[in-house]
Design a protein around this motif. Sequence first.
Motif, PDB file in Angstrom:
ATOM      1  N   THR A   1     -30.123  -5.292  51.845  1.00 32.86           N
ATOM      2  CA  THR A   1     -29.864  -6.443  52.712  1.00 32.86           C
ATOM      3  C   THR A   1     -28.693  -6.145  53.636  1.00 32.86           C
ATOM      4  N   ALA A   2     -27.672  -5.484  53.132  1.00 27.47           N
ATOM      5  CA  ALA A   2     -26.502  -5.158  53.951  1.00 27.47           C
ATOM      6  C   ALA A   2     -26.889  -4.284  55.134  1.00 27.47           C
ATOM      7  N   ALA A   3     -27.764  -3.307  54.916  1.00 33.86           N
ATOM      8  CA  ALA A   3     -28.181  -2.419  56.004  1.00 33.86           C
ATOM      9  C   ALA A   3     -28.982  -3.182  57.057  1.00 33.86           C
ATOM     10  N   LYS A   4     -29.839  -4.082  56.615  1.00 38.07           N
ATOM     11  CA  LYS A   4     -30.631  -4.868  57.575  1.00 38.07           C
ATOM     12  C   LYS A   4     -29.729  -5.822  58.359  1.00 38.07           C
ATOM     13  N   ASN A   5     -28.755  -6.406  57.690  1.00 36.85           N
ATOM     14  CA  ASN A   5     -27.834  -7.308  58.379  1.00 36.85           C
ATOM     15  C   ASN A   5     -26.984  -6.566  59.398  1.00 36.85           C
ATOM     16  N   GLU A   6     -26.553  -5.352  59.040  1.00 34.59           N
ATOM     17  CA  GLU A   6     -25.799  -4.539  59.988  1.00 34.59           C
ATOM     18  C   GLU A   6     -26.627  -4.287  61.248  1.00 34.59           C
ATOM     19  N   ALA A   7     -27.908  -4.025  61.059  1.00 35.03           N
ATOM     20  CA  ALA A   7     -28.785  -3.792  62.203  1.00 35.03           C
ATOM     21  C   ALA A   7     -28.939  -5.056  63.051  1.00 35.03           C
TER      22      ALA A   7
ATOM     23  N   GLU B   1     -32.371   1.119  71.387  1.00 36.85           N
ATOM     24  CA  GLU B   1     -31.132   1.896  71.450  1.00 36.85           C
ATOM     25  C   GLU B   1     -30.156   1.437  70.372  1.00 36.85           C
ATOM     26  N   ALA B   2     -30.087   0.142  70.135  1.00 37.18           N
ATOM     27  CA  ALA B   2     -29.189  -0.396  69.107  1.00 37.18           C
ATOM     28  C   ALA B   2     -29.614   0.052  67.709  1.00 37.18           C
ATOM     29  N   LEU B   3     -30.922   0.069  67.448  1.00 36.13           N
ATOM     30  CA  LEU B   3     -31.406   0.541  66.155  1.00 36.13           C
ATOM     31  C   LEU B   3     -30.972   1.979  65.891  1.00 36.13           C
ATOM     32  N   GLU B   4     -31.115   2.817  66.886  1.00 39.17           N
ATOM     33  CA  GLU B   4     -30.755   4.221  66.713  1.00 39.17           C
ATOM     34  C   GLU B   4     -29.267   4.387  66.439  1.00 39.17           C
ATOM     35  N   ARG B   5     -28.459   3.514  67.028  1.00 37.94           N
ATOM     36  CA  ARG B   5     -27.007   3.612  66.811  1.00 37.94           C
ATOM     37  C   ARG B   5     -26.627   3.311  65.365  1.00 37.94           C
ATOM     38  N   VAL B   6     -27.464   2.539  64.656  1.00 40.08           N
ATOM     39  CA  VAL B   6     -27.157   2.257  63.241  1.00 40.08           C
ATOM     40  C   VAL B   6     -28.018   3.090  62.301  1.00 40.08           C
TER      41      VAL B   6
END
Length: 432
Positions: A37-43, A177-182
């Motif tokens: 969940t933390a990784a998805k929220n960061e995205a 582009e934002a997805l790739e940055r995370v």
Amino acid sequence: MSVDTAAQVTDEQASTGVRELAQAAKIASRALRSATTAAKNEALYALADALVADADRILAANVVDVERESAAGMNAGLVDRLRLTDERIAGIADALRELAALPDPVGEVVRGQTLPNGLTVRQVRVPMGVVGMIYEARPNVTVDAAGLALKSGNAVLLRGGSAAASSNETIVAVLGEALERVGLPRELIQSVDAYGRPGARALMRARGLVDVLIPRGGAGLIQTVVAESQVPVIETGVGNCHIYVDATAEVDQAIQILLNAKTQRVGVCNAVETLLVHADAAETFLPAALAALAQAGVRLHTDETSATHAPSSADVVPATDEDWATEYLSMDIAVRVVPDLDAALEHIRTWSSGHTEAILSNDVAAVRRFTSELDSAALLVNASTRFTDGGQLGLGAEIGISTQKLHARGPMGLAELTTTTWIVQGEGHVRP
């Protein structure tokens, strides 16, 4: 491929191209299936920040769409749905942040038990996989769909239509582009707009690669997808929504609710399209209500009785059966005086699209009958129809409002974008 080349795409090219996108989406979705969940929220936060940071880029693309569609004669309500502003982009970004704050449905145990034989059984929420969306002239849906898919562990394939082509192309690029940055694959959010209408048909035929398809738009679009799709469809419905003003309604309160439901934003599916008024309330309610609607610029499509209560300055036309059946998406409303609650219920059963109906009443028995005898996705009591919305009902952004009865009904949020898996754990069990 650019959206500018969509008009020249053949069915064969679209089929090949869309299947390649869907295959890439399916592979990318595996990165989310077990994501925390933390990784998805960061995205989600990264997507929100990217939208705000690149607002000028998005607005420049949106101006191209708005100017083209305005010149082509698109009605004002639809142009309003198409138009983006700094404030709307900020609001869309905030909706992503709100999604991050919501509980993650993935992994939730829907039910479970230990059987007498010792087997432990759990039904657990899991992502759908790849969600397809076909929608019209609403670039905000591009972001809503992407955010909901991401939080619920899905990849998404989008067909946003030619009216918003430039806006959606830019938004998808910004989000990718934002997805790739995370550290996530940009293939989690893709558009098939470059393949035009053949791309939409190919998306409807990508069975086995696309797990569910959700159409969102006018009746024609929705029925086309329902009739032609080989992919399972969650049918969202047109919003021929009703407000019934009962004999006991508080006049001032009812007028404010009516104005909000009709005029706050006309080009949306939860705007009211038909007003029904109990005959005993007509004398006290209709003169003030119709005057307020007329002052707000609403055209009144009236039956003979309600027409007698309209001010001389109002734009009044006689209502026909077509009016009772119409989702205007404009500054128009159909008005009818009914003799009693039974007549109101029968009118709604006959003409409603099953989206949202509201009763304005202080009669407990009337409210009970209204909410128990009607069969729509949402029923409201002394409140505007505009509340039939995922964000307003605490679900966060919604991917659509379902008027069907299988899998999901009403505003579809995170939980509605999951399915379930049965996990059965034994200790060497064999079936006798």
